[in-house]
Design a protein around this motif. Structure first.
Motif, PDB file in Angstrom:
ATOM      1  N   SER A  37       0.820  -1.213   0.000  1.00 21.80           N
ATOM      2  CA  SER A  37       0.000   0.000   0.000  1.00 21.80           C
ATOM      3  C   SER A  37       0.857   1.268   0.000  1.00 21.80           C
ATOM      4  N   LEU A  38       2.095   1.149   0.462  1.00 21.73           N
ATOM      5  CA  LEU A  38       2.984   2.315   0.494  1.00 21.73           C
ATOM      6  C   LEU A  38       3.570   2.637  -0.878  1.00 21.73           C
ATOM      7  N   LYS A  39       3.771   1.622  -1.702  1.00 18.60           N
ATOM      8  CA  LYS A  39       4.429   1.819  -2.992  1.00 18.60           C
ATOM      9  C   LYS A  39       3.758   2.880  -3.869  1.00 18.60           C
ATOM     10  N   PRO A  40       2.434   2.823  -4.118  1.00 20.59           N
ATOM     11  CA  PRO A  40       1.841   3.881  -4.953  1.00 20.59           C
ATOM     12  C   PRO A  40       1.885   5.260  -4.293  1.00 20.59           C
ATOM     13  N   LYS A  41       1.734   5.307  -2.976  1.00 16.90           N
ATOM     14  CA  LYS A  41       1.806   6.591  -2.271  1.00 16.90           C
ATOM     15  C   LYS A  41       3.212   7.180  -2.387  1.00 16.90           C
ATOM     16  N   PHE A  42       4.216   6.315  -2.199  1.00 12.31           N
ATOM     17  CA  PHE A  42       5.602   6.778  -2.283  1.00 12.31           C
ATOM     18  C   PHE A  42       5.927   7.238  -3.701  1.00 12.31           C
ATOM     19  N   ASN A  43       5.470   6.485  -4.702  1.00 14.72           N
ATOM     20  CA  ASN A  43       5.710   6.882  -6.096  1.00 14.72           C
ATOM     21  C   ASN A  43       5.037   8.216  -6.415  1.00 14.72           C
ATOM     22  N   ALA A  44       3.830   8.428  -5.906  1.00 10.36           N
ATOM     23  CA  ALA A  44       3.146   9.710  -6.118  1.00 10.36           C
ATOM     24  C   ALA A  44       3.921  10.844  -5.448  1.00 10.36           C
ATOM     25  N   LEU A 102       2.085   9.434   3.354  1.00 10.84           N
ATOM     26  CA  LEU A 102       0.874   8.656   3.608  1.00 10.84           C
ATOM     27  C   LEU A 102      -0.402   9.460   3.408  1.00 10.84           C
ATOM     28  N   TYR A 103      -0.389  10.712   3.762  1.00  7.40           N
ATOM     29  CA  TYR A 103      -1.607  11.526   3.726  1.00  7.40           C
ATOM     30  C   TYR A 103      -1.467  12.608   2.667  1.00  7.40           C
ATOM     31  N   ASP A 104      -1.432  12.179   1.422  1.00  9.34           N
ATOM     32  CA  ASP A 104      -1.168  13.059   0.280  1.00  9.34           C
ATOM     33  C   ASP A 104      -2.437  13.738  -0.231  1.00  9.34           C
ATOM     34  N   PHE A 105      -3.090  14.475   0.628  1.00  6.49           N
ATOM     35  CA  PHE A 105      -4.318  15.181   0.264  1.00  6.49           C
ATOM     36  C   PHE A 105      -4.071  16.156  -0.883  1.00  6.49           C
ATOM     37  N   TYR A 106      -2.852  16.619  -1.034  1.00  7.53           N
ATOM     38  CA  TYR A 106      -2.519  17.610  -2.056  1.00  7.53           C
ATOM     39  C   TYR A 106      -2.600  17.034  -3.467  1.00  7.53           C
ATOM     40  N   ASN A 107      -2.744  15.726  -3.611  1.00  8.27           N
ATOM     41  CA  ASN A 107      -2.895  15.104  -4.928  1.00  8.27           C
ATOM     42  C   ASN A 107      -4.355  14.942  -5.338  1.00  8.27           C
ATOM     43  N   TYR A 108      -5.293  15.420  -4.521  1.00 14.30           N
ATOM     44  CA  TYR A 108      -6.716  15.242  -4.791  1.00 14.30           C
ATOM     45  C   TYR A 108      -7.409  16.597  -4.862  1.00 14.30           C
ATOM     46  N   ASP A 109      -8.501  16.633  -5.622  1.00  9.86           N
ATOM     47  CA  ASP A 109      -9.335  17.831  -5.677  1.00  9.86           C
ATOM     48  C   ASP A 109     -10.104  17.956  -4.366  1.00  9.86           C
ATOM     49  N   VAL A 110     -10.412  19.174  -3.990  1.00 10.58           N
ATOM     50  CA  VAL A 110     -11.116  19.443  -2.741  1.00 10.58           C
ATOM     51  C   VAL A 110     -12.498  18.788  -2.737  1.00 10.58           C
ATOM     52  N   ASP A 111     -13.099  18.616  -3.873  1.00  8.50           N
ATOM     53  CA  ASP A 111     -14.448  18.053  -3.966  1.00  8.50           C
ATOM     54  C   ASP A 111     -14.485  16.542  -3.738  1.00  8.50           C
ATOM     55  N   ARG A 112     -13.368  15.873  -3.855  1.00  8.23           N
ATOM     56  CA  ARG A 112     -13.354  14.405  -3.721  1.00  8.23           C
ATOM     57  C   ARG A 112     -13.368  13.985  -2.257  1.00  8.23           C
ATOM     58  N   LYS A 113     -13.980  12.821  -2.023  1.00  7.38           N
ATOM     59  CA  LYS A 113     -14.104  12.283  -0.666  1.00  7.38           C
ATOM     60  C   LYS A 113     -12.724  11.993  -0.062  1.00  7.38           C
ATOM     61  N   GLU A 114     -11.789  11.514  -0.869  1.00  4.88           N
ATOM     62  CA  GLU A 114     -10.452  11.171  -0.386  1.00  4.88           C
ATOM     63  C   GLU A 114      -9.731  12.382   0.199  1.00  4.88           C
ATOM     64  N   PHE A 115      -9.980  13.563  -0.398  1.00  3.90           N
ATOM     65  CA  PHE A 115      -9.334  14.778   0.094  1.00  3.90           C
ATOM     66  C   PHE A 115      -9.662  15.010   1.561  1.00  3.90           C
ATOM     67  N   GLY A 116     -10.924  14.956   1.918  1.00  6.40           N
ATOM     68  CA  GLY A 116     -11.346  15.192   3.304  1.00  6.40           C
ATOM     69  C   GLY A 116     -10.773  14.171   4.263  1.00  6.40           C
ATOM     70  N   GLN A 117     -10.784  12.904   3.867  1.00 10.22           N
ATOM     71  CA  GLN A 117     -10.249  11.855   4.729  1.00 10.22           C
ATOM     72  C   GLN A 117      -8.748  12.021   4.944  1.00 10.22           C
ATOM     73  N   LEU A 118      -8.030  12.250   3.846  1.00  7.97           N
ATOM     74  CA  LEU A 118      -6.572  12.394   3.944  1.00  7.97           C
ATOM     75  C   LEU A 118      -6.186  13.671   4.682  1.00  7.97           C
ATOM     76  N   PHE A 119      -6.931  14.744   4.439  1.00  5.44           N
ATOM     77  CA  PHE A 119      -6.621  15.997   5.125  1.00  5.44           C
ATOM     78  C   PHE A 119      -6.850  15.864   6.629  1.00  5.44           C
ATOM     79  N   SER A 120      -7.900  15.164   7.012  1.00  4.10           N
ATOM     80  CA  SER A 120      -8.178  14.934   8.427  1.00  4.10           C
ATOM     81  C   SER A 120      -7.046  14.137   9.079  1.00  4.10           C
TER      82      SER A 120
END
Length: 158
Positions: A37-44, A102-120
């Motif tokens: 699970s870390l590999k794609p996050k690290f690559n991003a 791990l918490y790469d909220f900056y790769n997501y648009d503010v409107d996406r659900k992942e942004f809120g979860q990662l930002f939290s």
């Protein structure tokens, strides 16, 4: 007060120790689920870093990265429970390195659900960083205060 302080440190560090224990049990020959699970996050993160700085990072083995995270959390956590600033510095190093990956909220648009979860989770991780810095600051201020009291000249009584 010592008991309350110890309990507070133990509760605080339980997050790190339980995580390290879970990753250690799952580690295996390939680094376990954490490495996968870390590999794609690290690559991003590496791509983001490369596009903004122009610097290319050398290739990193995910198994080694997970092992280092386990060591930092495990050793740092055990030392921290007993009031060691070295333990706090190890946990601080882990948090400083792991949080933006791990918490790469900056790769997501503010409107996406992942942004809120990662930002939290990112802000929670920043709170842990703040608590570690507070602990280190308190330890250093106590040490500095003791040194000042020892060096203070005694008044002569005439």
């Amino acid at each position: 007060m010592e008991l309350v302080s110890f309990l507070g440190r133990a509760l605080f560090v339980s997050v790190f120790l339980l995580s390290a224990w879970h990753e250690f049990n799952d580690f295996g020959e390939d680094g376990g689920r954490s490495a996968k699970s870390l590999k794609p996050k690290f690559n991003a993160f590496v791509n983001h870093l490369t596009t903004h700085t122009g610097q290319q990072l050398p290739p990193v083995d995910m198994k080694l990265l997970v092992a280092a995270a386990i060591a930092l959390k495990g050793i740092g956590g055990l030392l921290f429970v007993f009031g060691s600033t070295l333990g706090a510095y190890l946990l601080l190093l882990h948090q400083a390195l792991a949080t933006p990956i791990l918490y790469d909220f900056y790769n997501y648009d503010v409107d996406r659900k992942e942004f809120g979860q990662l930002f939290s989770k990112f802000t929670q991780s920043l709170a842990l960083l703040g608590a570690l810095l507070f602990f280190i600051g308190m330890k250093n201020s106590r040490r500095h205060g003791r040194q000042l009291r020892k060096k203070a000249p005694k008044a002569k009584a005439n």
